[in-house]
Design a protein around this motif. Structure first.
Motif, PDB file in Angstrom:
ATOM      1  N   PHE A   1     -52.631  -0.984  17.763  1.00  0.00           N
ATOM      2  CA  PHE A   1     -51.660  -2.025  17.874  1.00  0.00           C
ATOM      3  C   PHE A   1     -52.259  -3.146  16.650  1.00  0.00           C
ATOM      4  O   PHE A   1     -53.389  -3.463  16.792  1.00  0.00           O
TER       5      PHE A   1
ATOM      6  N   HIS B   1     -41.606   1.543  15.545  1.00  0.00           N
ATOM      7  CA  HIS B   1     -42.420   0.104  15.905  1.00  0.00           C
ATOM      8  C   HIS B   1     -43.481  -0.127  15.073  1.00  0.00           C
ATOM      9  O   HIS B   1     -44.667   0.506  14.963  1.00  0.00           O
TER      10      HIS B   1
ATOM     11  N   ASP C   1     -45.421  -2.633  15.070  1.00  0.00           N
ATOM     12  CA  ASP C   1     -46.566  -3.168  15.493  1.00  0.00           C
ATOM     13  C   ASP C   1     -47.484  -2.392  16.426  1.00  0.00           C
ATOM     14  O   ASP C   1     -48.508  -2.780  17.118  1.00  0.00           O
ATOM     15  N   GLY C   2     -47.141  -1.075  16.873  1.00  0.00           N
ATOM     16  CA  GLY C   2     -47.715  -0.442  17.840  1.00  0.00           C
ATOM     17  C   GLY C   2     -47.158   0.961  17.826  1.00  0.00           C
ATOM     18  O   GLY C   2     -46.193   1.242  17.672  1.00  0.00           O
ATOM     19  N   SER C   3     -48.212   2.002  18.167  1.00  0.00           N
ATOM     20  CA  SER C   3     -48.072   3.225  18.552  1.00  0.00           C
ATOM     21  C   SER C   3     -47.156   3.390  19.928  1.00  0.00           C
ATOM     22  O   SER C   3     -47.287   2.363  20.655  1.00  0.00           O
TER      23      SER C   3
ATOM     24  N   ARG D   1     -48.066   4.404  14.925  1.00  0.00           N
ATOM     25  CA  ARG D   1     -47.408   3.073  14.543  1.00  0.00           C
ATOM     26  C   ARG D   1     -46.635   3.157  13.098  1.00  0.00           C
ATOM     27  O   ARG D   1     -46.741   3.843  12.132  1.00  0.00           O
ATOM     28  N   ASN D   2     -45.423   2.566  13.327  1.00  0.00           N
ATOM     29  CA  ASN D   2     -44.498   2.623  11.995  1.00  0.00           C
ATOM     30  C   ASN D   2     -43.781   3.942  11.829  1.00  0.00           C
ATOM     31  O   ASN D   2     -43.185   3.955  10.587  1.00  0.00           O
TER      32      ASN D   2
ATOM     33  N   ASP E   1     -47.700   1.867  25.370  1.00  0.00           N
ATOM     34  CA  ASP E   1     -47.450   1.041  24.318  1.00  0.00           C
ATOM     35  C   ASP E   1     -47.699  -0.258  24.201  1.00  0.00           C
ATOM     36  O   ASP E   1     -48.148  -0.736  25.078  1.00  0.00           O
ATOM     37  N   ARG E   2     -47.471  -0.714  23.124  1.00  0.00           N
ATOM     38  CA  ARG E   2     -47.807  -2.447  22.854  1.00  0.00           C
ATOM     39  C   ARG E   2     -46.852  -3.273  23.673  1.00  0.00           C
ATOM     40  O   ARG E   2     -45.648  -3.093  23.751  1.00  0.00           O
TER      41      ARG E   2
ATOM     42  N   ASN F   1     -40.848  -5.693  18.277  1.00  0.00           N
ATOM     43  CA  ASN F   1     -41.636  -4.514  17.767  1.00  0.00           C
ATOM     44  C   ASN F   1     -40.601  -3.233  17.568  1.00  0.00           C
ATOM     45  O   ASN F   1     -40.860  -2.064  17.866  1.00  0.00           O
TER      46      ASN F   1
END
Length: 163
Positions: free
Chosen positions: A48, A75, A77-79, A120-121, A140-141, A147
């Motif tokens: 994150f 996403h 900003d986070g897995s 992430r991403n 998740d975040r 996100n």
């Protein structure tokens, strides 16, 4: 004109560029609870930018195949991990990044009892159960700011079972 994606079984090697396979394959890292429980430790790379890890429950509608893939999301900003609260396989769709948009997607079907963690991403399809119930735990975040990035395809992809 149609673009077709054939579904393949989920494996650690094939899924590694996109995330982690969550299962109890192999020998437990250690035995706990008076030797009655195998602990498979630290199976996912949770990542994150900010915020904290949260656990949510998702209750998704079952989908049928063939399936039109019209959109993918990621996403930044986070897995995001999905753990089925049942023993049914589900569909997982991912794609490499191609200059800020999804490249050619890949489709996987999980084995009974497998979950996944999207790094992430990573571009991925929406949660796609193939059987009732569509109930999943998601880790998740949780934090401020958006996100979520979505990409809608001009021409949908068709996802179908391989023979």
């Amino acid at each position: 004109m149609s673009r077709t994606i054939l579904i393949q079984p989920l494996s650690r090697a094939a899924f590694a560029p996109f995330g982690d396979v969550l299962d109890v394959a192999g020998t437990p890292d250690k035995m706990i609870n008076q030797g009655l429980c195998g602990r498979y430790h630290d199976r996912a790379q949770m990542d994150f930018n900010d915020g904290v890890a949260g656990i949510s429950l998702f209750n998704a509608q079952v989908r049928s195949l063939p399936l039109a893939l019209e959109m993918m999301e990621r996403h930044p900003d986070g897995s995001q991990a999905f753990i089925p609260m049942h023993q049914n396989p589900f569909l997982v769709v991912v794609a490499p990044d191609d200059a800020g948009a999804p490249g050619a997607p890949l489709a996987f079907v999980t084995a009974r009892g497998q979950g996944i963690n999207f790094h992430r991403n990573v571009w991925h399809g929406v949660l796609t159960p193939l059987h009732e119930p569509g109930l999943f735990a998601a880790i998740d975040r949780i934090g401020d700011g958006a996100n979520l990035q979505e990409h809608w395809f001009d021409l949908p992809w068709r996802i179908e079972r391989s023979n």
